[in-house]
Design a protein around this motif. Sequence first.
Motif: not given
Lengths: 344, 537
Positions: B194-218
Amino acid sequence: MRTAFTSLLLAVCAAWPALAEPCTGAEAQLAQVAKALTVNALDIAENMLRTLIASYPDCPEIVLHQARLAQAKGNIGEATELYYRYTDKDPDDSRGLAYFGRFFLEQRDYMRADALSSAAADKNPDDPAALALRGQILLMKGQSPEGQNLLEKAIKLEPNDPEAQFQLGTIYDKAKAAAQAVEHFRKAATLNPLDVRAWDYLALNLELVGDLDGTEQAYQKGLQVNQAGRYHDAFLDYNYGRFLAKRNDLTRSKRHLDRAVESAPRLRAVWYERAKLDMRMQNYQQARADAEKAAACTQTGGVIDLQIYSLLSQVYARLGDTALAQKYTDLTRETPPPVRGEQR
Amino acid sequence: MTPRKLFAVALVVALAAPLRTLWGSDAGRIQFENRQENSGISFVLDNGTLPDKPMIDGIPGGVALLDYDNDGYLDIFFTNGATLPGLAKEGDKFSNRLYHNNHDGTFTDVTDRAGLRGEGYSVGAAAADYDNDGRTDLYITGFDRNFLYHNNGDGTFADVTVKAGVTGVSSAGKKLWGISAAWLDYDNDGKLDLFVANYLDWSFATSRVCGSPGKRLSCSPTFYKGEPNILYHNNGNGTFTDVSEITGISRNIGKGMGVAIADYNDDGWMDIFVANDNDRNFLFKNRGGKAFDEVGVESFVAYTDSGLPVSSMGVDFRDWNNDGKPSLIVTALGGEVYPLFRNEGNGFFSYESYKAGIGFRSLKMSGWGAGIQDFDNDGYKDLFTANSHVSENADLDGQQHYRQANAVFRNMHDGTFQDVSGDAGPGMQIRAAHRGCAFGDLNNDGKIDVVVSAIGSPAELLYNTSTGGNHWILIKTVGVKSNRDGIGTRIKVITASGLVQYNHVTTTLRQLEVTRVRMIHGSTLDWARIRLSEKST
């Protein structure tokens, strides 16, 4: 007696407007000259100015247009002298300050261009020429929202200003808003068909919106007018060559990338792109030469080291030079990809 | 262990439809019809999105086709999201779903009976018979939990994740954000690893917010560190060993989204391609079943021909030009181009997106799942991509579109493809936030169908209604000494006209999707041969 004299003077002035204002009566022709200069129709502007000078020798606006004409013809000293003469005569005219500022901008004298654009916009916040120049300067200073705001205001007041249309197009181009960019570059190119930059940017953005025939036409129109001088665009052949490669027209692509290399030999991007084409055409020796040239260029043109390493690793692998292939493979691995925009 | 080139006949060969003498003589238009509405499938993928649009909310949506009850018909499994930030599958709307195929175009939701509602924020799914008991099992990747469900053979599944040792936790003790998984027998010992592809070292604690209010983007993944992938070796006793370090897999830190398996250099050992998001892609070259060399750069698949990465997401790894060499398609985001890497057969791949005619067409597309499948049974594999932008608010800048129609590119037999999506029927015009897709013949009519999940919209059951009367062959591989699914089997079919076709069996979950072990080809069958690895029969 005194009253009678005053009345007589007023009557004379009314009957002979030139006595009251030195440009009175020439307004329509001056507007035509301004328009001709805006779209780079220099012969027309020059002929009209010659006639106007004879009839209105003291009209200061003629001096302003003479300055613009000299600027367009590349007579820098003459243009400088004429601009100073005009602004001395009419230091409060926002247009004069704006045109003079644009002249300095073309001469890459950014400080004076900045100062004059600011003064012009202050003198008359409703002068489209002043707003367009100020908007452009603010963009260059990184104040994009303010710059965009002024350019939009300028275009609202004067939709036929090709430079303002072009500058607004560049804002959308940078924002990757290709559809809006197309709108403004198309207007700029239509208003001033000699502006090769406008055709080039129009083509680039038409490609992004998927209009490939339009892209081809825009490049062709740009190529027709791409001559040495004020509007010469050294990137037109480069961009067109890339486009042709994507359309699998490798022979024509080669022709244009060859020209790009000739016209911008110190730019990494042109050598890089031709090396990529060489690779596609399986001309690996030439690819090596071009890729190495690219690597040696200090003016990157947006091509970063990672791209060069990746290309060289492929070139040397194709040539069977395992040592150099490995060297550039290692460099490719070690070089992190660029950080892109914060969001997507 | 030196691989031998063994050839054997297929254990099950089925022929259908009248024979024709020339391939492609009756190839018709590629057509799909969405029959979700009357199918009994009401699954709507719920990503649990929040106003700040944390990047986890763009990722879910795995689909797997599996015949879990061995009745000869493919059933459908969907993964689902969870509440954010709680990561709880509260209520029915976040439940994973298993639908049983009733053989009449309808399906029955058997999730609860099967015990597959799941927990946490699920992402991908990969189905295969890992214990060679003849029943298809299921592996689920997720942000906070991965699961291995053992098929009990009575319509139920048992969670054996911890016992099997496939929790998706790294050797350092960190649960990695699992996106995709693939079953493969990397050491040819007859047991699926079994091979598992893993993505990012991300968590809600380190999560950034991008875009502007009302127009948040990934946010861009470039803000976060990548994660190592995991390779589990099947011990043959229901347990697995994490061999990521000793095989060299975990030495390469990427941002894995899609994974695809193929023996790209024809040496008898399965290799692994990982599509990394905004980072260089990996090609893990199998070194005799003992270790892997990452050769993405050397093979020219790490980057596009611009020497830069794209937002690589979905991937498939198959021979599309009938030269016997598996090639790659990768999906990416709008403004980029879907990379198409043609396997030259000499260790190098060439980037051919524009040469093959998908460059300009894919420029405005954003893709997730991808597949290389022959939809019109003309003997040449076509391309399918499940499309949608990652950012729900992408439309606010007017350039990108969150909801997009899927795309199908027809193979023109000359190394090029034509975008025929617009003529492929109303089912292909549905604009939605598509995510995962899976390919298989749902109604056993000899045509490859597609199931696509979509955030906030009903999943689509795109039945292949392509016209044309070319016949087909379906080969079901059943390993005896090799893994029972025959995963990794390479099949070569030569038709009377001389057309040679290749495919290989995978259950690769390619960025949220699974390919079923069925092969369908156009034209008359002259002969077929199946090459298995050493010890395989």
